[in-house]
Each structure stands twice: as C-alpha cells, then as structure tokens.
Design an enzyme around this catalytic site. Structure first.
Site, PDB file in Angstrom:
ATOM      1  N   ASP A  10       0.868  -1.178   0.000  1.00 43.14           N
ATOM      2  CA  ASP A  10       0.000   0.000   0.000  1.00 43.14           C
ATOM      3  C   ASP A  10       0.904   1.227   0.000  1.00 43.14           C
ATOM      4  O   ASP A  10       2.097   1.134   0.302  1.00 43.14           O
ATOM      5  CB  ASP A  10      -0.893  -0.011   1.254  1.00 43.14           C
ATOM      6  CG  ASP A  10      -1.812   1.210   1.345  1.00 43.14           C
ATOM      7  OD1 ASP A  10      -2.295   1.666   0.292  1.00 43.14           O
ATOM      8  OD2 ASP A  10      -2.032   1.720   2.457  1.00 43.14           O
ATOM      9  N   SER A  11       0.332   2.392  -0.313  1.00 44.58           N
ATOM     10  CA  SER A  11       1.089   3.646  -0.235  1.00 44.58           C
ATOM     11  C   SER A  11       1.558   3.918   1.190  1.00 44.58           C
ATOM     12  O   SER A  11       2.553   4.583   1.404  1.00 44.58           O
ATOM     13  CB  SER A  11       0.223   4.803  -0.715  1.00 44.58           C
ATOM     14  OG  SER A  11      -0.908   4.921   0.104  1.00 44.58           O
ATOM     15  N   CYS A  73      -4.432  -1.158  -1.996  1.00 43.82           N
ATOM     16  CA  CYS A  73      -4.455   0.294  -2.094  1.00 43.82           C
ATOM     17  C   CYS A  73      -5.422   0.659  -3.209  1.00 43.82           C
ATOM     18  O   CYS A  73      -5.223   0.253  -4.356  1.00 43.82           O
ATOM     19  CB  CYS A  73      -3.039   0.774  -2.429  1.00 43.82           C
ATOM     20  SG  CYS A  73      -2.919   2.532  -2.824  1.00 43.82           S
ATOM     21  N   GLU A 151      -5.041   9.529   9.492  1.00 43.04           N
ATOM     22  CA  GLU A 151      -3.631   9.484   9.891  1.00 43.04           C
ATOM     23  C   GLU A 151      -3.328  10.406  11.071  1.00 43.04           C
ATOM     24  O   GLU A 151      -2.328  10.219  11.751  1.00 43.04           O
ATOM     25  CB  GLU A 151      -2.735   9.825   8.700  1.00 43.04           C
ATOM     26  CG  GLU A 151      -2.927   8.812   7.582  1.00 43.04           C
ATOM     27  CD  GLU A 151      -1.663   8.471   6.833  1.00 43.04           C
ATOM     28  OE1 GLU A 151      -0.850   9.367   6.637  1.00 43.04           O
ATOM     29  OE2 GLU A 151      -1.516   7.296   6.448  1.00 43.04           O
ATOM     30  N   CYS A 185     -10.962   2.994  -0.464  1.00 47.17           N
ATOM     31  CA  CYS A 185      -9.605   3.264   0.013  1.00 47.17           C
ATOM     32  C   CYS A 185      -9.435   2.473   1.305  1.00 47.17           C
ATOM     33  O   CYS A 185     -10.334   2.482   2.158  1.00 47.17           O
ATOM     34  CB  CYS A 185      -9.455   4.772   0.258  1.00 47.17           C
ATOM     35  SG  CYS A 185      -7.957   5.230   1.168  1.00 47.17           S
ATOM     36  N   HIS A 187      -7.846   3.003   3.862  1.00 52.65           N
ATOM     37  CA  HIS A 187      -7.830   3.774   5.115  1.00 52.65           C
ATOM     38  C   HIS A 187      -9.230   3.885   5.723  1.00 52.65           C
ATOM     39  O   HIS A 187      -9.372   4.077   6.928  1.00 52.65           O
ATOM     40  CB  HIS A 187      -7.359   5.219   4.860  1.00 52.65           C
ATOM     41  CG  HIS A 187      -5.889   5.417   4.945  1.00 52.65           C
ATOM     42  ND1 HIS A 187      -5.034   5.063   3.936  1.00 52.65           N
ATOM     43  CD2 HIS A 187      -5.109   5.938   5.927  1.00 52.65           C
ATOM     44  CE1 HIS A 187      -3.800   5.384   4.289  1.00 52.65           C
ATOM     45  NE2 HIS A 187      -3.815   5.911   5.483  1.00 52.65           N
TER      46      HIS A 187
END
Lengths: 272, 272
Positions: A10-11, A73, A151, A185, A187
């Site tokens: 993933d990024s 991702c 994040e 996504c 996240h």
C-alpha cells in the site's frame, strides 16, 4: 511454491486493514507487507507517478519471492487496471473484488463509491461495476481529507470536525438514495462508524480491504497455492520511511499489537 | 554571477508564498522554483528521509546554476540546520530569519511556534529563539492537519471544520498568553486570517516565507549579487509530479496568475 509468502503493499499503512482480514482467514500463511511511507500519500498524485511507484513496490515484493501480490491500495488498484503493467505471478488489486461484493449487496442498483482523488478520477470502480451490470446507477465522490483525518487521529464517530467534513463529502451520495457504498480506500474502514453515521443505517458499507483478502484467499485455494504449514505464519513488515512509531500506527490498522521489527527498504532502487 | 537565478524549493507549493514576497522585493531577479510534489508532504516523515529528499532538491537547483538557494520549507529548514550538509553557495532556510523577526516583534517575550510534526519535533525554531534571547518563553505546537486543510481548499476564515481543528491545536498557545506566533510552515499564510481569528487580535503572526524572502534579498545585496538586469525577471517552475492543475494551485499560493509552463524533474536521479 505453496509455502512462499503472500506479498501485500500500500502507499502507507492503510493496506494493513486487508492484512487484518487475511490473518483471520489464512492464519498459517507468511505475509510480507510493504508500506511506501516515504512517499505516502499516492491518492493526490498523478497517474504516471502512481504507476512508477506501484511498479517499484511490485518489484520489491517480487524480490522477496512471494507467490502472490495484493495491491491493498485503492489508488494503485484503480490506476494499474488501465495500464499495461505485466505482473507474471498471481495478482489482485482491490477494485474488482470490491465491485463484485457491492453488486451482490445492492437491492436498488444504486451504488456509491468514495476514494482518493486519483481513484475517483480513474473511474476504475465505476467501470468495474458497469461491466458486472450496465444498469447499475453509480455515483462517485472523492474524499481527499479522509486519509489525513485518519492518519492524524480524527477517527472517533463523534469527532465534530470529521463529521462536518464527512457531511460535506457524502450528503449528495445520501440524497441520491444509494443503498450500498464502496469504501474504495483501505484507510476508510478506520472511520467506518463515522461514515455510517452520516450515510444512515440503510446504506451498506463495502470494505475494499476485507473483500479483497477474501478473494485472494479463494484465488490461492483455486490455484492450490495454500501453505502446507500447520503452525501460525509470520508477518514481516517493510516501509520506506522511518520505523519510529510504526508499531503504534500499524496496530490501529491491524487491530492487534505488533511485536516484531519493521525494516526499511530503499524503494527508489527497485525498477523493472 | 549576478545575473544567475535564485533557486527556491519546498516539499510542495507552499514555498510559493516566499516567491510571492521575493517577486515584490526583487522583481528583476530570475527565479527557479522546485516543488517536490511527487513526494509531498515532508512534515510527517522522518529526519533521515527529509534530509535525503532535501539534498536531492538542492542538487537539482545547483545543476541549474543558481547563485543562491532558499529552502522555503519549514520542515527542511528545521532538519537541515542540525545536519552537516555542506552547501557551497549562499543558502538560507526559514528558521533563523523568522526567529529574528519574532524576537523583534514580541513585547512580553512569550512566543508561540506552529509547524509540521517534523518541524516541531526538531526544536529548531525554539533553539534559534533561545540563541537570540535565552529568556524568551517559547511554546510549540505541531498542526499536522493544516497542510491537508490548505491543500484541499478548507481555507475560508469561517470554515467550520477548519475552525474546530485550529481551535484544538491553538487553544493552549492562546492560554499561555503569547503575543507573537511564528507560522513555521510556508503553507500557513494561506489560512492566516483563520489562525488570527482563533488567536485573537493581540497576537502578531510572523510569516516565515516573507521574512525569509526579506532576509535573502538583504543577503544578496550584502554579497553584491543583485542582478544588473533592468527588466522584469523570469520565474521558472519545476515539480516532481504532474503539471496538471499546477497553475490553479500555484496561483493560490503566489497570489497572481501563472502563465508560463511548468516542467517535470526526475528528482530521484539527483544525488551528491
């Protein structure tokens, strides 16, 4: 072949939400995870840059002798589908398995997609859904603030700022009457409750990481690539930036404590 | 030497707030701006990674034969000060000129600093202020959501989400009774009004980009490096990611429309 590790990248660390699911389904597999934390985020960058980074990530995992690669991702998966990148081992991104799960979930044929700007711009999820059923009504919305919110810890479902931003992004999807929303996504599962609060209880949320883990496990079974190991597998973590604070952040995404070390990769040095 | 360009770089486009000021003070200078948009942001990354990226950025500008380099990035400036990087042409970061301006501004000796996580963690601004006057009371706060808010357009001074986040970050600085606040990141001038609303009218905000442009101009005068050109200089823009949408975003930071092209740099290929 069977006892080689599964490679996931993933990024950043969002892809660990897919690892979490994979550990539940296939606990005996060895997993190698790479998070490109030195160049995160991908979702606000261009197609060419994302493709260049994705190829380097894949080359790193190949060098680790993995039996399969999962792009956990949404951004990479959306871009790589329309490219001519040749990956000569079993591979999956998150787009197709997630679109399939959404098409199985919807009753009224109205499906929403949220993701990074690059993901939404690519139209990959929409294309995959229309390929499954061209009569689906598909509505898309990029949510560029969701990754920074996650994040930086704005993740409680009663966080005022996060709720205002989510309302701004999601109200038009809600107005469209969708009954299924793709969290495009990896996240986004971290703020699933908050998103659900804004969308209301009748909208089913589809988690791209866990749907993809499910598909990957099925694919490994069908290829007869499942490990013959009878004991728990080992998860190895690699990143391109600092390892400091990794355990704390990674534990959030993985939903369990991480004890082992994480190693640093010089990702620029990997090319085809 | 005199007619060579001035080189300015930043992790992204925030450094253009310094270019804006430089164009006002020294309109006849040629300027080469590099924004590392392919790897932005720097502020959430580690010291080693930031230093590696900064060295590549500096090497690129040196290859363009600039007469001076300005790190118009709070994060790079904070990290590079404590390193042993050797830049053999005139150089300035934003930390020292900004600390100097803050020390000139404060009446009660209570100074606040806001910046990215990497900037605040480095303690660079605090160190610079204490070096000027060890009796200063210095209070620091990282504001990791400010860059995403600016980059995603949450910049109006009545934006509810931005106000809630700003209040969360800034209330403790306000409670300390500071009379001067250093905007230690070149993105922050874009939300200066919003920050001022939260801090109140008695707190003076110090803009690191414009203070640094002022110092850089003075330094060029003192070195007798000012251009002998009688006509307007040319500003050239380079980035490491897409050029798409550059003009629109760059115009926001620069405060004027950009007409000329922007070029892409393969920044990984620059090393000492």
């Amino acid at each position: 072949m069977k006892n080689r590790p599964i490679g996931i990248f993933d990024s950043g660390l969002g892809g660990l939400t897919a690892v979490k699911e994979l550990l539940n389904i296939l606990p005996n597999e060895n997993i190698i995870y790479f998070g490109d934390t030195g160049r995160v985020p991908y979702g606000s960058k261009s197609r060419d840059t994302i493709l260049k980074y994705a190829i380097q990530d894949i080359e790193f995992l190949k060098s680790m002798n993995v039996k399969m690669i999962i792009a956990a991702c949404g951004t990479v998966s959306s871009i790589i589908g329309g490219s001519n990148v040749n990956i000569d081992i079993p591979f999956t991104g998150v787009v197709e398995p997630t679109a399939m799960a959404a098409s199985a979930s919807t009753k009224n044929g109205k499906i929403g997609i949220i993701g990074t700007t690059a993901t939404i711009k690519s139209g990959a999820y929409k294309h995959a859904l229309k390929k499954i059923n061209s009569s689906f009504n598909v509505f898309e919305q990029d949510c560029p603030m969701f990754v920074p919110l996650v994040e930086n810890g704005f993740i409680k479902d009663n966080d005022k700022a996060a709720l205002i931003i989510a309302e701004k992004y999601l109200y038009s999807l809600r107005e469209k009457g969708i009954d299924t929303l793709i969290l495009g996504c990896t996240h986004y599962p971290i703020i699933k409750k908050l998103i659900s609060k804004v969308m209301g209880p009748t909208v089913k949320l589809i988690d791209s990481g866990s749907e993809t883990a499910l598909f990957a496990a099925n694919l490994l079974y069908s290829l007869d690539y499942i490990s013959t190991r009878n004991t728990k597998g080992v998860c190895s973590f690699f990143v391109s930036d600092t390892v400091e604070g990794f355990s704390k952040t990674a534990s959030l995404f993985l939903g369990r404590n991480i004890n082992q070390d994480v190693k640093i990769v010089d990702i620029d040095s990997y090319t085809i």
